[in-house]
Design a protein around this motif. Structure first.
Motif, PDB file in Angstrom:
ATOM      1  N   MET A   1      75.578 -17.509 -33.638  1.00 18.91           N
ATOM      2  CA  MET A   1      74.388 -18.345 -33.676  1.00 18.91           C
ATOM      3  C   MET A   1      74.123 -18.924 -32.289  1.00 18.91           C
ATOM      4  N   LYS A   2      72.940 -18.604 -31.754  1.00 17.70           N
ATOM      5  CA  LYS A   2      72.654 -18.955 -30.353  1.00 17.70           C
ATOM      6  C   LYS A   2      71.706 -20.149 -30.250  1.00 17.70           C
ATOM      7  N   ILE A   3      72.033 -21.048 -29.334  1.00 18.50           N
ATOM      8  CA  ILE A   3      71.138 -22.174 -29.042  1.00 18.50           C
ATOM      9  C   ILE A   3      70.858 -22.176 -27.540  1.00 18.50           C
ATOM     10  N   LEU A   4      69.577 -22.327 -27.217  1.00 18.77           N
ATOM     11  CA  LEU A   4      69.177 -22.426 -25.814  1.00 18.77           C
ATOM     12  C   LEU A   4      68.980 -23.904 -25.470  1.00 18.77           C
ATOM     13  N   LEU A   5      69.723 -24.365 -24.463  1.00 15.73           N
ATOM     14  CA  LEU A   5      69.629 -25.763 -24.029  1.00 15.73           C
ATOM     15  C   LEU A   5      68.875 -25.804 -22.697  1.00 15.73           C
ATOM     16  N   ILE A   6      67.895 -26.691 -22.599  1.00 15.07           N
ATOM     17  CA  ILE A   6      67.139 -26.804 -21.350  1.00 15.07           C
ATOM     18  C   ILE A   6      67.565 -28.103 -20.655  1.00 15.07           C
ATOM     19  N   GLY A   7      68.004 -27.992 -19.397  1.00 18.79           N
ATOM     20  CA  GLY A   7      68.370 -29.176 -18.623  1.00 18.79           C
ATOM     21  C   GLY A   7      69.830 -29.155 -18.230  1.00 18.79           C
ATOM     22  N   ASN A   8      70.179 -29.934 -17.227  1.00 18.49           N
ATOM     23  CA  ASN A   8      71.565 -29.876 -16.746  1.00 18.49           C
ATOM     24  C   ASN A   8      72.093 -31.216 -16.264  1.00 18.49           C
ATOM     25  N   GLY A   9      71.604 -32.310 -16.855  1.00 11.07           N
ATOM     26  CA  GLY A   9      72.156 -33.629 -16.517  1.00 11.07           C
ATOM     27  C   GLY A   9      73.319 -33.974 -17.428  1.00 11.07           C
ATOM     28  N   ALA A  10      73.782 -35.214 -17.312  1.00 12.56           N
ATOM     29  CA  ALA A  10      74.862 -35.676 -18.189  1.00 12.56           C
ATOM     30  C   ALA A  10      74.379 -35.723 -19.637  1.00 12.56           C
ATOM     31  N   ARG A  11      73.091 -36.041 -19.816  1.00 12.54           N
ATOM     32  CA  ARG A  11      72.546 -36.023 -21.189  1.00 12.54           C
ATOM     33  C   ARG A  11      72.730 -34.638 -21.803  1.00 12.54           C
ATOM     34  N   GLU A  12      72.393 -33.597 -21.038  1.00 14.03           N
ATOM     35  CA  GLU A  12      72.494 -32.242 -21.581  1.00 14.03           C
ATOM     36  C   GLU A  12      73.954 -31.811 -21.727  1.00 14.03           C
ATOM     37  N   ALA A  14      76.278 -33.828 -22.595  1.00 15.90           N
ATOM     38  CA  ALA A  14      76.700 -34.500 -23.836  1.00 15.90           C
ATOM     39  C   ALA A  14      76.147 -33.769 -25.060  1.00 15.90           C
ATOM     40  N   ILE A  15      74.900 -33.331 -24.981  1.00 17.73           N
ATOM     41  CA  ILE A  15      74.310 -32.565 -26.099  1.00 17.73           C
ATOM     42  C   ILE A  15      75.106 -31.263 -26.295  1.00 17.73           C
ATOM     43  N   ALA A  16      75.406 -30.593 -25.167  1.00 14.69           N
ATOM     44  CA  ALA A  16      76.151 -29.326 -25.237  1.00 14.69           C
ATOM     45  C   ALA A  16      77.507 -29.535 -25.910  1.00 14.69           C
ATOM     46  N   ALA A  17      78.188 -30.607 -25.524  1.00 16.82           N
ATOM     47  CA  ALA A  17      79.520 -30.866 -26.098  1.00 16.82           C
ATOM     48  C   ALA A  17      79.416 -31.100 -27.603  1.00 16.82           C
ATOM     49  N   GLU A  24      80.676 -22.052 -34.420  1.00 13.81           N
ATOM     50  CA  GLU A  24      79.827 -20.854 -34.398  1.00 13.81           C
ATOM     51  C   GLU A  24      78.756 -20.893 -33.327  1.00 13.81           C
ATOM     52  N   CYS A  25      78.609 -22.041 -32.693  1.00 11.00           N
ATOM     53  CA  CYS A  25      77.517 -22.200 -31.732  1.00 11.00           C
ATOM     54  C   CYS A  25      77.809 -21.464 -30.426  1.00 11.00           C
ATOM     55  N   GLN A  26      76.883 -20.573 -30.062  1.00  9.95           N
ATOM     56  CA  GLN A  26      76.941 -19.953 -28.736  1.00  9.95           C
ATOM     57  C   GLN A  26      75.826 -20.568 -27.914  1.00  9.95           C
ATOM     58  N   LEU A  27      76.215 -21.146 -26.804  1.00 10.84           N
ATOM     59  CA  LEU A  27      75.261 -21.930 -26.033  1.00 10.84           C
ATOM     60  C   LEU A  27      74.802 -21.177 -24.799  1.00 10.84           C
ATOM     61  N   TYR A  28      73.485 -21.212 -24.573  1.00  7.28           N
ATOM     62  CA  TYR A  28      72.881 -20.646 -23.355  1.00  7.28           C
ATOM     63  C   TYR A  28      72.079 -21.765 -22.716  1.00  7.28           C
ATOM     64  N   CYS A  29      72.197 -21.894 -21.414  1.00 10.46           N
ATOM     65  CA  CYS A  29      71.566 -23.039 -20.779  1.00 10.46           C
ATOM     66  C   CYS A  29      70.638 -22.615 -19.642  1.00 10.46           C
ATOM     67  N   GLU A  40      81.405 -24.652 -18.534  1.00 11.33           N
ATOM     68  CA  GLU A  40      82.601 -24.459 -19.352  1.00 11.33           C
ATOM     69  C   GLU A  40      82.270 -24.210 -20.821  1.00 11.33           C
ATOM     70  N   LEU A  41      81.162 -24.803 -21.294  1.00 11.09           N
ATOM     71  CA  LEU A  41      80.823 -24.712 -22.714  1.00 11.09           C
ATOM     72  C   LEU A  41      79.892 -23.544 -23.043  1.00 11.09           C
ATOM     73  N   ALA A  42      79.138 -23.074 -22.026  1.00 11.76           N
ATOM     74  CA  ALA A  42      78.070 -22.117 -22.309  1.00 11.76           C
ATOM     75  C   ALA A  42      78.522 -20.672 -22.094  1.00 11.76           C
ATOM     76  N   GLU A  43      77.887 -19.767 -22.850  1.00 16.03           N
ATOM     77  CA  GLU A  43      78.105 -18.331 -22.636  1.00 16.03           C
ATOM     78  C   GLU A  43      77.500 -17.927 -21.300  1.00 16.03           C
ATOM     79  N   ASP A  44      76.357 -18.591 -20.998  1.00 19.50           N
ATOM     80  CA  ASP A  44      75.635 -18.222 -19.775  1.00 19.50           C
ATOM     81  C   ASP A  44      74.830 -19.427 -19.318  1.00 19.50           C
ATOM     82  N   ILE A  45      74.700 -19.567 -17.994  1.00 16.39           N
ATOM     83  CA  ILE A  45      73.820 -20.603 -17.460  1.00 16.39           C
ATOM     84  C   ILE A  45      72.878 -19.933 -16.477  1.00 16.39           C
ATOM     85  N   LYS A  46      71.577 -20.093 -16.722  1.00 15.58           N
ATOM     86  CA  LYS A  46      70.562 -19.443 -15.886  1.00 15.58           C
ATOM     87  C   LYS A  46      69.970 -20.508 -14.971  1.00 15.58           C
TER      88      LYS A  46
END
Ligand code: AMP
Ligand code: GLY
Length: 436
Positions: A1-12, A14-17, A24-29, A40-46
């Protein structure tokens, strides 16, 4: 199950964590810099420009996530949620029209008047200098001046703090209406501020614990305003200077505003409603709405959250948020930001910091405006690293954070007094004076 996260501050971070606690969460940022915590948490960071809708949409097409989580306000203002919806990717984050609750102060105030939610102080919107002098006189110079759009927390001017005379006020109003065009003039209120954020699916709402941010750069609430130097919350999810009625009023205002947005636009508000409230003599009033999680408040909230953020997000998207468990630890939380020397006006940049001595069994570390490079972890000029502790007791949590944040090496500073006993008691006393 993939989730795309937009942003790269401490807020994001914390959301990623919080999302990644669901195994089951696969994170893409999609990010503007290499946040080491998210890496460290994401499968990929673009790496790209999160405010470029085209770039984000291209990446989303490649990833095909179940949903997107939009962290900051600027992509919401650009209509990112609308563009993602076109390619069948739902977002936690409202569409452009609905995000006006944050992106236009005039819109937000008029909406509440239209739907009979009397929560804002006395105000008037202006798009020219006509009538401004009369309104300033009507409010007897007890005023706050707010440019209409997003100003990154820097455009608001409060009488006594940022200007003194009527002429100074008129000059600033003229500058704003001749520049971006619109300004809100509003009655100045006195009291303690707090943030009450809620998860919304458009029809149902689930509230988070109240949090108090600390906007001034230096100890004892001195110095320039910042994005927020740190924040704390209490085990009972209220604030030490509020009573139960205050919390219930703030929750009810958020609920009514979510419903008003739905009624006005015929589409549900899906995401976070962040009410910035102030406790006045006879209740609570609104100062601001944001359409996203607060930063630093997200670090308190995501660390306290015991329920599954992925399931909550599905509730937001599917409209059955009322069926989801939203539970927070009954603990105090303290978050302090280490920021570059000179922040916010002339921050040092591109200098290395070292956080390796921090004991991450005792605190949670969230990375913000830093970049992981071959030379190490570099300061990018804004708030650098958030340090969070939870405890049954506020002052113990504060001491734990203080002990660990002092271990950061490099040209940074932090506010030692956030959540500390002297400052907290002073705030309680100030509120007692307002209400006596
Ligand atoms: P904003 O960017 O609108 O959140 O405002 C920044 C800060 O200005 C707030 O956190 C408050 O400290 C202050 N402020 C905004 N509106 C008012 C008001 N009506 N009365 C007193 N202070 C205010
Ligand atoms: N903590 C203030 C904000 O996120 O706008």
């Amino acid at each position: 199950m993939k989730i795309l996260l937009i942003g790269n501050g401490a807020r994001e971070h914390a959301i990623a964590a919080a999302l990644k606690r669901n195994k089951e969460c696969q994170l893409y940022c999609f990010a503007s810099a290499n946040n080491p915590g998210i890496i460290e948490l994401a499968e990929d960071i673009k790496i790209g420009d999160p405010n470029s809708v085209e770039e984000v949409v291209d990446y989303a097409k490649q990833i095909e996530p179940e949903m997107a989580w939009i962290g900051p306000e600027a992509p919401l203002e650009k209509g990112l949620a609308d563009y993602l919806a076109v390619i069948d990717i739902p977002s936690v984050g409202p569409k452009k029209e609905l995000a006006q609750i944050e992106t236009s102060k005039g819109f937000a105030r008029d909406l509440l008047v239209e739907y009979d939610i009397p929560a804002y102080p006395k105000y008037q919107n202006f798009d020219s200098i006509d009538g401004i002098e009369g309104f300033i006189e009507e409010l007897d110079m007890n005023i706050v001046l707010k440019p209409d759009g997003l100003t990154g927390g820097k455009g608001v001017k409060v009488v006594g703090d940022h200007f003194k005379t009527k002429q100074e006020a008129l000059d600033y109003c003229k500058e704003v209406v001749e520049g971006q065009g619109k300004i809100v003039i509003e009655e100045k209120l006195v009291g303690q501020e707090f943030s009450l954020m809620s998860f919304c699916d458009g029809d149902h709402i689930q509230h988070m614990p109240a949090v108090q941010d600390n906007k001034r750069a230096y100890e004892n609430d001195e110095g320039p305003n910042t994005g927020g130097m740190g924040s704390y919350s209490m085990p009972d999810h209220s604030m030490p200077f509020l009573d139960q009625d205050d919390i219930e009023t703030a929750q009810e205002i958020n609920f009514k505003v979510m419903r008003a947005l739905h009624a006005k636009y015929g589409q549900p508000y899906k995401g976070i409603l962040y009410g910035g409230f102030i406790a006045v003599a006879d209740g609570v009033k609104l100062i601001e709405y944001n359409a996203r999680l607060g930063d630093p408040e997200a670090m308190n909230i995501c660390t306290l959250l015991e329920s599954d953020l992925v399931e909550i997000s599905r509730g937001i998207i599917n409209g059955d948020l009322d069926q989801k468990e939203v539970k927070f630890a009954n603990k105090a939380s303290v978050c302090k930001y280490a920021v570059p020397e000179g922040y916010p006006d002339e921050p040092v940049k591109n200098m290395p910091i070292d956080v390796s001595a921090i004991d991450q069994k005792k605190v949670t570390l969230y990375y913000a405006s830093v970049d992981q490079t071959e030379e190490g972890l570099m300061l990018k000029g804004s708030r650098a690293v958030g340090v969070v502790a939870l405890d049954d007791d506020l002052y113990t949590a504060e001491k734990t954070v203080e002990e660990q944040i002092l271990k950061i090496r490099g040209p940074v500073f932090h506010r030692a007094d956030i959540g500390r006993k002297d400052l907290t008691e002073k705030r309680i006393k100030m509120q007692e004076d307002v209400r006596s």
